[in-house]
Design an enzyme around this catalytic site. Structure first.
Site, PDB file in Angstrom:
ATOM      1  N   ASP A 332      39.520  73.145  33.042  1.00  0.00           N
ATOM      2  CA  ASP A 332      38.823  71.942  32.570  1.00  0.00           C
ATOM      3  C   ASP A 332      39.006  71.737  31.077  1.00  0.00           C
ATOM      4  OD1 ASP A 332      37.332  74.371  32.321  1.00  0.00           O
ATOM      5  OD2 ASP A 332      35.582  73.188  31.717  1.00  0.00           O
ATOM      6  N   GLU A 333      38.944  70.502  30.668  1.00  0.00           N
ATOM      7  CA  GLU A 333      38.779  70.104  29.262  1.00  0.00           C
ATOM      8  C   GLU A 333      39.755  70.766  28.288  1.00  0.00           C
ATOM      9  OE1 GLU A 333      34.016  69.146  29.486  1.00  0.00           O
ATOM     10  OE2 GLU A 333      34.593  71.215  29.173  1.00  0.00           O
ATOM     11  N   ALA A 334      41.017  70.876  28.691  1.00  0.00           N
ATOM     12  CA  ALA A 334      42.028  71.383  27.753  1.00  0.00           C
ATOM     13  C   ALA A 334      42.596  70.160  27.022  1.00  0.00           C
ATOM     14  CB  ALA A 334      43.113  72.148  28.504  1.00  0.00           C
TER      15      ALA A 334
END
Ligand code: TNX
Length: 544
Positions: A332-334
Protein backbone atom coordinates in the site's frame (compact mmCIF):
# COMPACT_ATOMS: atom_id res chain seq x y z
CA UNK A 1 -34.09 -48.23 23.99
CA UNK A 2 -32.45 -45.13 25.42
CA UNK A 3 -31.64 -47.15 28.51
CA UNK A 4 -29.63 -49.80 26.62
CA UNK A 5 -26.13 -50.22 28.00
CA UNK A 6 -26.62 -47.84 30.93
CA UNK A 7 -25.94 -48.78 34.49
CA UNK A 8 -28.56 -48.41 37.20
CA UNK A 9 -26.57 -45.47 38.57
CA UNK A 10 -26.61 -43.69 35.23
CA UNK A 11 -30.35 -44.27 34.87
CA UNK A 12 -30.97 -42.93 38.35
CA UNK A 13 -28.84 -39.87 37.55
CA UNK A 14 -30.79 -39.29 34.33
CA UNK A 15 -34.10 -39.56 36.17
CA UNK A 16 -32.90 -37.11 38.79
CA UNK A 17 -31.79 -34.61 36.14
CA UNK A 18 -35.12 -34.93 34.35
CA UNK A 19 -36.99 -34.28 37.57
CA UNK A 20 -34.78 -31.25 38.29
CA UNK A 21 -35.41 -29.92 34.79
CA UNK A 22 -39.17 -30.10 35.35
CA UNK A 23 -38.91 -28.10 38.53
CA UNK A 24 -36.24 -25.63 37.40
CA UNK A 25 -36.65 -22.37 35.50
CA UNK A 26 -35.65 -22.48 31.82
CA UNK A 27 -32.02 -21.83 30.82
CA UNK A 28 -31.45 -18.05 30.74
CA UNK A 29 -29.75 -18.05 27.32
CA UNK A 30 -31.73 -19.06 24.23
CA UNK A 31 -30.29 -21.48 21.70
CA UNK A 32 -30.77 -18.86 18.96
CA UNK A 33 -28.78 -16.18 20.82
CA UNK A 34 -25.39 -17.23 19.45
CA UNK A 35 -23.00 -14.78 17.69
CA UNK A 36 -22.14 -15.36 14.87
CA UNK A 37 -25.60 -16.69 14.02
CA UNK A 38 -25.48 -20.44 13.33
CA UNK A 39 -26.68 -21.87 10.04
CA UNK A 40 -29.54 -23.88 11.57
CA UNK A 41 -31.00 -23.79 15.10
CA UNK A 42 -33.74 -26.10 16.39
CA UNK A 43 -34.63 -25.26 19.98
CA UNK A 44 -36.20 -27.93 22.19
CA UNK A 45 -37.36 -26.15 25.33
CA UNK A 46 -38.16 -29.46 27.04
CA UNK A 47 -34.53 -30.59 26.74
CA UNK A 48 -32.60 -28.02 28.79
CA UNK A 49 -29.51 -29.46 30.43
CA UNK A 50 -28.12 -28.71 33.84
CA UNK A 51 -24.37 -29.30 34.15
CA UNK A 52 -23.86 -31.50 37.20
CA UNK A 53 -20.99 -31.02 39.62
CA UNK A 54 -19.49 -34.34 38.59
CA UNK A 55 -19.79 -33.86 34.81
CA UNK A 56 -17.15 -35.54 32.69
CA UNK A 57 -15.91 -34.34 29.29
CA UNK A 58 -15.59 -37.37 27.00
CA UNK A 59 -13.58 -36.91 23.82
CA UNK A 60 -12.75 -39.04 20.76
CA UNK A 61 -9.33 -40.63 21.17
CA UNK A 62 -7.47 -38.14 19.01
CA UNK A 63 -4.77 -35.77 20.30
CA UNK A 64 -6.16 -32.63 18.64
CA UNK A 65 -9.72 -33.40 19.75
CA UNK A 66 -8.46 -34.10 23.29
CA UNK A 67 -6.70 -30.74 23.27
CA UNK A 68 -10.08 -29.11 22.50
CA UNK A 69 -11.61 -31.09 25.37
CA UNK A 70 -8.92 -29.79 27.75
CA UNK A 71 -9.51 -26.25 26.50
CA UNK A 72 -13.24 -26.61 27.12
CA UNK A 73 -12.54 -27.83 30.65
CA UNK A 74 -10.18 -24.89 31.19
CA UNK A 75 -12.92 -22.49 30.03
CA UNK A 76 -15.56 -23.94 32.34
CA UNK A 77 -13.58 -24.78 35.49
CA UNK A 78 -12.88 -21.28 36.88
CA UNK A 79 -16.52 -20.11 37.08
CA UNK A 80 -18.14 -23.47 37.86
CA UNK A 81 -15.48 -24.67 40.26
CA UNK A 82 -16.29 -28.19 38.98
CA UNK A 83 -13.41 -30.64 38.39
CA UNK A 84 -14.61 -31.52 34.82
CA UNK A 85 -12.17 -34.35 34.12
CA UNK A 86 -11.40 -35.03 30.45
CA UNK A 87 -11.31 -38.64 29.29
CA UNK A 88 -10.88 -40.20 25.90
CA UNK A 89 -13.30 -42.78 24.62
CA UNK A 90 -13.88 -44.65 21.38
CA UNK A 91 -17.44 -43.42 20.88
CA UNK A 92 -18.35 -40.53 23.14
CA UNK A 93 -21.98 -40.54 24.24
CA UNK A 94 -23.51 -37.89 26.47
CA UNK A 95 -24.21 -39.64 29.73
CA UNK A 96 -24.60 -36.76 32.08
CA UNK A 97 -21.68 -34.81 30.66
CA UNK A 98 -20.24 -33.26 27.54
CA UNK A 99 -19.07 -35.36 24.59
CA UNK A 100 -16.81 -34.12 21.80
CA UNK A 101 -16.91 -36.52 18.92
CA UNK A 102 -14.96 -36.64 15.66
CA UNK A 103 -17.34 -37.89 12.97
CA UNK A 104 -17.00 -38.47 9.24
CA UNK A 105 -20.09 -36.41 8.40
CA UNK A 106 -18.97 -34.80 5.12
CA UNK A 107 -21.75 -32.19 5.40
CA UNK A 108 -19.89 -30.46 8.22
CA UNK A 109 -16.91 -29.49 6.04
CA UNK A 110 -13.53 -28.48 7.42
CA UNK A 111 -14.82 -26.22 10.20
CA UNK A 112 -18.48 -27.09 10.79
CA UNK A 113 -20.00 -28.81 13.81
CA UNK A 114 -23.24 -30.14 15.13
CA UNK A 115 -24.24 -29.48 18.72
CA UNK A 116 -27.02 -31.31 20.54
CA UNK A 117 -28.19 -30.35 24.00
CA UNK A 118 -30.60 -32.77 25.69
CA UNK A 119 -31.60 -33.32 29.28
CA UNK A 120 -29.03 -36.15 29.28
CA UNK A 121 -26.03 -34.14 28.21
CA UNK A 122 -24.28 -32.26 25.43
CA UNK A 123 -22.75 -33.68 22.30
CA UNK A 124 -20.62 -31.81 19.77
CA UNK A 125 -19.75 -33.62 16.55
CA UNK A 126 -17.31 -32.38 13.89
CA UNK A 127 -15.01 -33.75 11.22
CA UNK A 128 -12.01 -31.85 12.56
CA UNK A 129 -10.64 -30.48 15.80
CA UNK A 130 -11.29 -27.00 14.33
CA UNK A 131 -14.98 -27.88 14.02
CA UNK A 132 -15.05 -29.12 17.63
CA UNK A 133 -13.34 -25.88 18.68
CA UNK A 134 -16.00 -23.74 16.99
CA UNK A 135 -18.68 -25.91 18.59
CA UNK A 136 -17.05 -25.29 21.97
CA UNK A 137 -17.25 -21.52 21.37
CA UNK A 138 -20.98 -21.91 20.72
CA UNK A 139 -21.39 -24.04 23.84
CA UNK A 140 -19.58 -21.41 25.88
CA UNK A 141 -22.11 -18.79 24.77
CA UNK A 142 -25.04 -21.01 25.78
CA UNK A 143 -24.01 -20.94 29.44
CA UNK A 144 -25.10 -17.96 31.57
CA UNK A 145 -22.74 -14.94 31.16
CA UNK A 146 -21.09 -15.52 34.54
CA UNK A 147 -19.38 -18.56 32.97
CA UNK A 148 -16.75 -15.95 31.96
CA UNK A 149 -15.86 -15.26 35.59
CA UNK A 150 -12.29 -16.12 36.60
CA UNK A 151 -13.46 -17.23 40.06
CA UNK A 152 -16.24 -19.61 41.16
CA UNK A 153 -19.78 -18.26 40.92
CA UNK A 154 -22.79 -19.92 42.56
CA UNK A 155 -24.94 -20.20 39.43
CA UNK A 156 -27.24 -22.81 37.86
CA UNK A 157 -25.17 -23.90 34.89
CA UNK A 158 -28.15 -24.52 32.62
CA UNK A 159 -28.01 -24.84 28.84
CA UNK A 160 -30.96 -24.43 26.44
CA UNK A 161 -32.07 -27.71 24.83
CA UNK A 162 -32.07 -28.39 21.10
CA UNK A 163 -29.73 -28.78 18.13
CA UNK A 164 -27.46 -26.53 16.09
CA UNK A 165 -25.96 -27.34 12.71
CA UNK A 166 -23.31 -24.82 11.78
CA UNK A 167 -20.74 -24.17 9.05
CA UNK A 168 -18.84 -21.02 7.98
CA UNK A 169 -19.84 -18.99 4.94
CA UNK A 170 -16.20 -18.08 4.12
CA UNK A 171 -12.85 -19.78 4.78
CA UNK A 172 -11.03 -16.51 5.62
CA UNK A 173 -12.39 -14.73 8.70
CA UNK A 174 -9.77 -12.44 10.11
CA UNK A 175 -8.66 -9.44 12.06
CA UNK A 176 -5.48 -7.42 11.63
CA UNK A 177 -3.48 -5.89 14.44
CA UNK A 178 -0.95 -3.16 13.65
CA UNK A 179 1.91 -3.73 16.11
CA UNK A 180 4.16 -1.29 14.23
CA UNK A 181 2.60 2.12 14.95
CA UNK A 182 2.44 1.13 18.59
CA UNK A 183 4.09 -2.02 19.88
CA UNK A 184 1.98 -4.49 21.85
CA UNK A 185 3.33 -7.22 24.10
CA UNK A 186 3.01 -10.93 23.42
CA UNK A 187 0.42 -11.12 26.23
CA UNK A 188 -1.68 -8.44 24.51
CA UNK A 189 -1.55 -10.31 21.22
CA UNK A 190 -2.54 -13.58 22.88
CA UNK A 191 -5.54 -11.87 24.41
CA UNK A 192 -6.57 -10.53 21.00
CA UNK A 193 -6.34 -14.11 19.67
CA UNK A 194 -8.76 -15.15 22.43
CA UNK A 195 -11.23 -12.51 21.24
CA UNK A 196 -10.94 -13.73 17.65
CA UNK A 197 -11.51 -17.32 18.67
CA UNK A 198 -14.68 -16.50 20.63
CA UNK A 199 -16.28 -15.32 17.42
CA UNK A 200 -14.98 -18.14 15.22
CA UNK A 201 -12.43 -16.00 13.40
CA UNK A 202 -9.57 -18.08 12.05
CA UNK A 203 -6.88 -15.63 10.85
CA UNK A 204 -4.75 -13.11 12.70
CA UNK A 205 -2.98 -10.76 10.29
CA UNK A 206 -0.05 -9.11 12.07
CA UNK A 207 1.14 -5.84 10.50
CA UNK A 208 4.73 -6.34 11.70
CA UNK A 209 6.58 -3.49 10.03
CA UNK A 210 5.97 0.13 9.16
CA UNK A 211 7.66 3.51 9.12
CA UNK A 212 7.42 3.85 12.88
CA UNK A 213 8.95 0.51 13.85
CA UNK A 214 10.16 -2.93 12.78
CA UNK A 215 8.74 -5.55 15.16
CA UNK A 216 10.24 -8.95 14.32
CA UNK A 217 13.81 -10.14 14.89
CA UNK A 218 15.48 -11.30 11.66
CA UNK A 219 18.76 -13.14 12.27
CA UNK A 220 20.33 -12.26 8.92
CA UNK A 221 19.54 -8.52 9.32
CA UNK A 222 19.94 -8.01 13.09
CA UNK A 223 19.79 -4.20 13.10
CA UNK A 224 16.12 -4.37 12.04
CA UNK A 225 15.34 -5.32 15.64
CA UNK A 226 18.15 -3.63 17.52
CA UNK A 227 17.80 -0.31 15.67
CA UNK A 228 14.61 -0.40 13.59
CA UNK A 229 12.37 -1.42 16.49
CA UNK A 230 13.34 1.37 18.87
CA UNK A 231 10.61 3.82 17.89
CA UNK A 232 6.84 4.16 17.66
CA UNK A 233 4.17 6.81 17.09
CA UNK A 234 4.43 9.57 19.66
CA UNK A 235 8.06 8.79 20.59
CA UNK A 236 7.56 5.77 22.87
CA UNK A 237 10.21 3.05 23.21
CA UNK A 238 8.78 0.64 20.59
CA UNK A 239 9.84 -2.98 20.83
CA UNK A 240 9.99 -6.19 18.84
CA UNK A 241 9.21 -9.90 19.04
CA UNK A 242 12.13 -12.28 19.34
CA UNK A 243 11.88 -15.42 17.25
CA UNK A 244 10.75 -17.25 20.41
CA UNK A 245 8.07 -14.59 21.09
CA UNK A 246 6.79 -14.86 17.55
CA UNK A 247 6.77 -18.67 17.69
CA UNK A 248 4.77 -18.44 20.90
CA UNK A 249 2.17 -16.24 19.20
CA UNK A 250 1.95 -18.62 16.23
CA UNK A 251 1.61 -21.67 18.51
CA UNK A 252 -0.98 -20.04 20.78
CA UNK A 253 -3.01 -19.06 17.71
CA UNK A 254 -2.68 -22.53 16.16
CA UNK A 255 -3.94 -24.13 19.37
CA UNK A 256 -7.04 -21.95 18.94
CA UNK A 257 -7.38 -22.83 15.26
CA UNK A 258 -6.24 -19.37 14.22
CA UNK A 259 -3.57 -19.00 11.53
CA UNK A 260 -1.16 -16.08 11.74
CA UNK A 261 -0.71 -14.14 8.48
CA UNK A 262 2.45 -12.03 8.94
CA UNK A 263 2.87 -8.83 6.93
CA UNK A 264 6.12 -7.18 5.90
CA UNK A 265 4.97 -3.97 4.25
CA UNK A 266 6.91 -3.37 0.99
CA UNK A 267 8.23 -1.41 -0.82
CA UNK A 268 6.75 1.58 1.06
CA UNK A 269 6.12 2.00 4.80
CA UNK A 270 9.78 1.07 5.34
CA UNK A 271 11.33 4.04 7.18
CA UNK A 272 12.26 1.90 10.20
CA UNK A 273 14.12 -0.58 7.96
CA UNK A 274 15.98 2.30 6.29
CA UNK A 275 17.04 3.69 9.68
CA UNK A 276 18.57 0.28 10.43
CA UNK A 277 20.00 -0.33 6.94
CA UNK A 278 20.63 2.86 4.93
CA UNK A 279 22.03 0.69 2.11
CA UNK A 280 18.36 -0.07 1.25
CA UNK A 281 17.47 3.61 0.87
CA UNK A 282 17.41 5.12 -2.64
CA UNK A 283 19.99 7.74 -1.52
CA UNK A 284 21.88 5.29 0.77
CA UNK A 285 21.36 7.72 3.66
CA UNK A 286 19.70 6.80 6.96
CA UNK A 287 16.56 8.84 7.58
CA UNK A 288 15.75 9.88 11.15
CA UNK A 289 13.42 7.52 13.06
CA UNK A 290 9.81 8.42 12.35
CA UNK A 291 7.25 8.89 15.12
CA UNK A 292 4.49 10.77 13.29
CA UNK A 293 1.50 9.38 11.41
CA UNK A 294 1.93 10.50 7.80
CA UNK A 295 2.15 7.78 5.15
CA UNK A 296 3.64 7.27 1.70
CA UNK A 297 7.07 8.92 2.00
CA UNK A 298 9.46 5.97 2.41
CA UNK A 299 10.52 3.07 0.16
CA UNK A 300 13.27 0.52 -0.26
CA UNK A 301 15.25 1.03 -3.47
CA UNK A 302 13.60 -1.12 -6.17
CA UNK A 303 16.65 -0.63 -8.42
CA UNK A 304 19.12 -2.21 -5.99
CA UNK A 305 19.88 -5.94 -5.89
CA UNK A 306 20.59 -5.57 -2.16
CA UNK A 307 16.87 -4.82 -1.71
CA UNK A 308 15.96 -8.22 -3.16
CA UNK A 309 18.51 -9.94 -0.89
CA UNK A 310 16.77 -8.18 2.00
CA UNK A 311 13.29 -9.18 0.82
CA UNK A 312 14.33 -12.81 0.26
CA UNK A 313 16.11 -13.08 3.63
CA UNK A 314 13.30 -11.48 5.64
CA UNK A 315 10.50 -13.39 3.94
CA UNK A 316 12.55 -16.59 4.08
CA UNK A 317 13.05 -16.37 7.86
CA UNK A 318 9.42 -15.40 8.38
CA UNK A 319 8.19 -18.27 6.22
CA UNK A 320 10.23 -20.69 8.31
CA UNK A 321 8.81 -19.27 11.56
CA UNK A 322 5.19 -19.22 10.40
CA UNK A 323 3.19 -22.41 10.12
CA UNK A 324 0.50 -20.89 7.93
CA UNK A 325 0.20 -20.83 4.19
CA UNK A 326 0.27 -17.04 3.69
CA UNK A 327 2.81 -14.23 3.55
CA UNK A 328 1.46 -10.68 3.27
CA UNK A 329 3.74 -8.29 1.40
CA UNK A 330 1.83 -5.06 2.05
CA UNK A 331 2.13 -2.98 -1.11
CA UNK A 332 0.00 0.00 0.00
CA UNK A 333 0.81 3.68 -0.38
CA UNK A 334 4.20 3.44 -2.09
CA UNK A 335 3.44 6.88 -3.53
CA UNK A 336 7.01 7.73 -4.51
CA UNK A 337 7.62 4.61 -6.62
CA UNK A 338 6.56 4.99 -10.30
CA UNK A 339 3.75 2.61 -11.30
CA UNK A 340 5.80 0.45 -13.70
CA UNK A 341 8.73 0.13 -11.26
CA UNK A 342 6.27 -0.70 -8.49
CA UNK A 343 4.62 -3.46 -10.58
CA UNK A 344 8.03 -5.06 -11.38
CA UNK A 345 8.97 -4.91 -7.67
CA UNK A 346 5.71 -6.61 -6.66
CA UNK A 347 6.12 -9.28 -9.35
CA UNK A 348 9.62 -10.10 -8.17
CA UNK A 349 8.49 -10.19 -4.53
CA UNK A 350 5.56 -12.44 -5.48
CA UNK A 351 8.07 -14.83 -7.08
CA UNK A 352 10.14 -14.83 -3.90
CA UNK A 353 7.04 -15.77 -1.87
CA UNK A 354 6.11 -18.52 -4.34
CA UNK A 355 9.67 -19.84 -4.15
CA UNK A 356 9.23 -20.19 -0.40
CA UNK A 357 6.16 -22.36 -0.99
CA UNK A 358 3.78 -19.74 0.43
CA UNK A 359 0.75 -17.95 -0.98
CA UNK A 360 1.11 -14.20 -1.44
CA UNK A 361 -1.34 -11.69 0.01
CA UNK A 362 -1.11 -7.95 -0.59
CA UNK A 363 -3.22 -4.84 -0.19
CA UNK A 364 -5.29 -4.29 -3.34
CA UNK A 365 -2.70 -1.82 -4.71
CA UNK A 366 -0.73 -4.87 -5.92
CA UNK A 367 -3.58 -5.58 -8.40
CA UNK A 368 -1.78 -4.25 -11.54
CA UNK A 369 1.12 -6.71 -11.11
CA UNK A 370 1.06 -9.96 -13.11
CA UNK A 371 -0.92 -12.83 -11.63
CA UNK A 372 0.82 -15.55 -9.69
CA UNK A 373 -0.78 -18.76 -8.48
CA UNK A 374 -3.26 -18.27 -5.67
CA UNK A 375 -2.52 -14.61 -5.06
CA UNK A 376 -4.88 -12.77 -2.75
CA UNK A 377 -5.75 -9.07 -2.76
CA UNK A 378 -6.96 -7.41 0.41
CA UNK A 379 -9.48 -4.71 -0.49
CA UNK A 380 -9.39 -1.67 1.80
CA UNK A 381 -11.01 0.94 -0.44
CA UNK A 382 -14.12 2.85 0.41
CA UNK A 383 -16.02 2.58 -2.88
CA UNK A 384 -17.65 -0.58 -4.14
CA UNK A 385 -16.11 -0.27 -7.55
CA UNK A 386 -12.51 -0.71 -8.65
CA UNK A 387 -11.89 -1.84 -12.24
CA UNK A 388 -8.19 -2.55 -11.55
CA UNK A 389 -9.03 -4.98 -8.74
CA UNK A 390 -11.83 -6.51 -10.82
CA UNK A 391 -9.33 -7.03 -13.64
CA UNK A 392 -6.83 -8.74 -11.31
CA UNK A 393 -9.67 -11.04 -10.21
CA UNK A 394 -10.40 -11.88 -13.86
CA UNK A 395 -6.71 -12.81 -14.15
CA UNK A 396 -7.09 -15.22 -11.21
CA UNK A 397 -6.74 -13.30 -7.93
CA UNK A 398 -9.03 -13.87 -4.93
CA UNK A 399 -10.12 -11.12 -2.59
CA UNK A 400 -10.33 -10.56 1.16
CA UNK A 401 -12.76 -7.76 1.94
CA UNK A 402 -11.71 -5.10 4.45
CA UNK A 403 -13.65 -2.11 3.12
CA UNK A 404 -12.33 0.96 4.94
CA UNK A 405 -15.82 2.38 5.42
CA UNK A 406 -17.22 -0.78 7.07
CA UNK A 407 -14.45 -3.01 8.41
CA UNK A 408 -11.77 -0.55 9.60
CA UNK A 409 -11.82 -0.86 13.37
CA UNK A 410 -9.53 2.17 13.76
CA UNK A 411 -12.36 4.42 12.57
CA UNK A 412 -14.23 6.26 15.30
CA UNK A 413 -17.68 5.00 16.25
CA UNK A 414 -19.05 8.53 16.52
CA UNK A 415 -17.69 12.10 16.39
CA UNK A 416 -16.96 12.03 20.12
CA UNK A 417 -15.06 8.71 20.16
CA UNK A 418 -11.88 9.67 22.03
CA UNK A 419 -9.47 7.70 19.82
CA UNK A 420 -9.40 6.62 16.18
CA UNK A 421 -9.55 8.10 12.68
CA UNK A 422 -12.39 9.27 10.49
CA UNK A 423 -10.89 9.41 6.99
CA UNK A 424 -13.09 6.47 5.92
CA UNK A 425 -16.09 7.82 7.84
CA UNK A 426 -17.53 6.99 11.21
CA UNK A 427 -18.23 3.29 11.73
CA UNK A 428 -20.90 2.50 14.28
CA UNK A 429 -21.91 -1.11 14.92
CA UNK A 430 -24.66 -1.02 12.31
CA UNK A 431 -22.27 0.25 9.63
CA UNK A 432 -19.78 -2.51 10.53
CA UNK A 433 -22.61 -5.05 10.17
CA UNK A 434 -24.76 -3.84 7.29
CA UNK A 435 -22.96 -4.83 4.10
CA UNK A 436 -22.61 -8.00 2.10
CA UNK A 437 -19.14 -9.37 1.25
CA UNK A 438 -20.58 -11.36 -1.67
CA UNK A 439 -21.85 -8.31 -3.57
CA UNK A 440 -19.69 -5.52 -2.17
CA UNK A 441 -17.27 -5.11 -5.08
CA UNK A 442 -18.53 -4.66 -8.62
CA UNK A 443 -17.00 -7.18 -11.02
CA UNK A 444 -15.76 -9.46 -8.22
CA UNK A 445 -17.91 -12.60 -8.33
CA UNK A 446 -18.94 -14.41 -5.16
CA UNK A 447 -16.54 -17.29 -5.73
CA UNK A 448 -13.54 -14.93 -5.81
CA UNK A 449 -14.30 -13.74 -2.27
CA UNK A 450 -12.23 -15.64 0.30
CA UNK A 451 -13.74 -13.81 3.21
CA UNK A 452 -13.55 -10.76 5.42
CA UNK A 453 -11.01 -9.12 7.67
CA UNK A 454 -11.26 -6.29 10.20
CA UNK A 455 -8.01 -4.26 10.45
CA UNK A 456 -7.04 -2.33 13.56
CA UNK A 457 -4.42 0.31 12.78
CA UNK A 458 -2.88 1.68 15.93
CA UNK A 459 -1.68 5.23 15.32
CA UNK A 460 -4.00 6.34 18.14
CA UNK A 461 -4.37 3.02 19.98
CA UNK A 462 -1.79 2.55 22.71
CA UNK A 463 -3.08 0.00 25.26
CA UNK A 464 -4.85 -3.35 25.37
CA UNK A 465 -7.93 -1.65 26.85
CA UNK A 466 -8.02 0.65 23.82
CA UNK A 467 -7.64 -2.30 21.44
CA UNK A 468 -10.62 -3.95 23.12
CA UNK A 469 -12.63 -0.71 23.05
CA UNK A 470 -12.18 -0.49 19.26
CA UNK A 471 -12.71 -4.24 18.64
CA UNK A 472 -15.78 -4.73 20.77
CA UNK A 473 -18.54 -4.69 19.76
CA UNK A 474 -17.59 -4.31 16.06
CA UNK A 475 -15.42 -7.42 15.69
CA UNK A 476 -18.45 -9.73 16.23
CA UNK A 477 -20.25 -7.84 13.44
CA UNK A 478 -17.48 -8.63 10.96
CA UNK A 479 -17.27 -12.18 12.34
CA UNK A 480 -20.96 -12.70 11.63
CA UNK A 481 -20.49 -11.50 8.03
CA UNK A 482 -17.69 -14.02 7.61
CA UNK A 483 -19.34 -16.98 9.31
CA UNK A 484 -23.13 -16.82 9.08
CA UNK A 485 -25.22 -17.60 5.99
CA UNK A 486 -26.64 -14.47 4.38
CA UNK A 487 -30.15 -15.75 5.15
CA UNK A 488 -29.53 -15.07 8.85
CA UNK A 489 -28.49 -11.45 8.26
CA UNK A 490 -30.75 -9.23 10.33
CA UNK A 491 -29.69 -6.09 12.18
CA UNK A 492 -32.42 -6.27 14.82
CA UNK A 493 -31.62 -9.87 15.59
CA UNK A 494 -27.89 -9.13 15.63
CA UNK A 495 -28.04 -6.17 17.99
CA UNK A 496 -30.31 -8.06 20.39
CA UNK A 497 -27.98 -11.11 20.39
CA UNK A 498 -24.94 -8.85 20.70
CA UNK A 499 -26.45 -7.16 23.77
CA UNK A 500 -26.21 -10.50 25.58
CA UNK A 501 -22.41 -10.34 25.21
CA UNK A 502 -22.01 -7.19 27.30
CA UNK A 503 -22.38 -9.09 30.60
CA UNK A 504 -19.99 -11.77 29.26
CA UNK A 505 -17.28 -9.21 28.48
CA UNK A 506 -17.86 -7.53 31.81
CA UNK A 507 -17.54 -10.86 33.64
CA UNK A 508 -14.29 -11.50 31.73
CA UNK A 509 -12.92 -8.02 32.53
CA UNK A 510 -12.94 -6.93 28.89
CA UNK A 511 -13.33 -3.23 28.05
CA UNK A 512 -15.89 -2.54 25.33
CA UNK A 513 -17.67 0.38 23.74
CA UNK A 514 -21.20 0.78 25.04
CA UNK A 515 -22.56 1.48 21.54
CA UNK A 516 -25.91 3.27 21.87
CA UNK A 517 -27.57 1.27 19.08
CA UNK A 518 -27.21 -1.99 21.03
CA UNK A 519 -29.81 -2.66 23.79
CA UNK A 520 -27.31 -3.51 26.56
CA UNK A 521 -28.90 -4.73 29.76
CA UNK A 522 -26.24 -3.22 32.02
CA UNK A 523 -24.60 0.24 32.14
CA UNK A 524 -20.91 0.63 31.23
CA UNK A 525 -18.73 -0.78 33.96
CA UNK A 526 -15.34 0.10 32.55
CA UNK A 527 -14.09 3.59 31.76
CA UNK A 528 -13.74 4.65 28.14
CA UNK A 529 -10.15 5.16 26.99
CA UNK A 530 -8.46 8.45 27.73
CA UNK A 531 -8.33 10.88 24.78
CA UNK A 532 -5.34 10.50 22.46
CA UNK A 533 -2.56 13.08 22.83
CA UNK A 534 -2.50 15.66 20.02
CA UNK A 535 0.51 14.18 18.18
CA UNK A 536 -1.63 11.16 17.20
CA UNK A 537 -3.93 13.20 15.02
CA UNK A 538 -2.12 13.57 11.71
CA UNK A 539 -3.96 10.86 9.71
CA UNK A 540 -7.36 12.01 10.76
CA UNK A 541 -7.75 11.37 14.47
CA UNK A 542 -8.22 15.08 15.20
CA UNK A 543 -10.27 15.47 18.33
CA UNK A 544 -13.87 16.47 17.86
C1 TNX B 1 -4.20 3.49 5.55
S1 TNX B 1 -5.05 0.73 4.96
C2 TNX B 1 -3.14 2.63 5.66
C3 TNX B 1 -2.43 2.53 6.94
C4 TNX B 1 -2.97 3.49 7.97
C5 TNX B 1 -4.46 3.50 7.88
C6 TNX B 1 -5.11 4.33 8.93
C7 TNX B 1 -3.63 0.66 4.44
C8 TNX B 1 -3.28 -0.50 3.67
N1 TNX B 1 -2.80 1.68 4.72
O1 TNX B 1 -1.05 2.75 6.73
O2 TNX B 1 -2.56 3.04 9.22
O3 TNX B 1 -4.84 3.99 6.63
O4 TNX B 1 -6.49 4.14 8.94
Amino acid sequence: MAAAGRTAGELAGAAEREAAAWLAPPAPVRLADVVPAPERVEPDPGADYLLPTDAVIRVSADPDALAVGEQLAALLRPATGYPLPVTDTAGPTPTGGIALHLTDDADLGAEGYRLDVSADGVRIGARTAAGLWHGVQTLRQLFPPSIESATPVGARWALPGGSILDRPRYPHRGAMLDVARHFFTVADVLRVIDHLARYKLNRLHLHLTDDQGWRIAIDSWPRLATVGAASEVGGGPGGYYTRADYRRIVAYAAARHVTVVPEIDLPGHTNAALVAYPELAPDRTAPPPYTGTEVGFSYVDPASERTYDFVADVLGELAALTGGQWLHIGGDEAFKVPADVYARFVERTQRIVAGLGKTVVGWHQIAPAAHTDGRVLQWWGTSGDDPVTADAVRRGASVILSPGNHAYLDMKYAPDTPIGHDWAGLIDVRRAYDWDPATHLTGVPTDAVLGVEAPLWTESVTTLAEIEFMLLPRLPAIAELGWSPRSTHDWDSFRRRLAGHGPRWTAAGIAFHHAPEVPWSTPPSLPAPRPAPPDHSATGSAQA
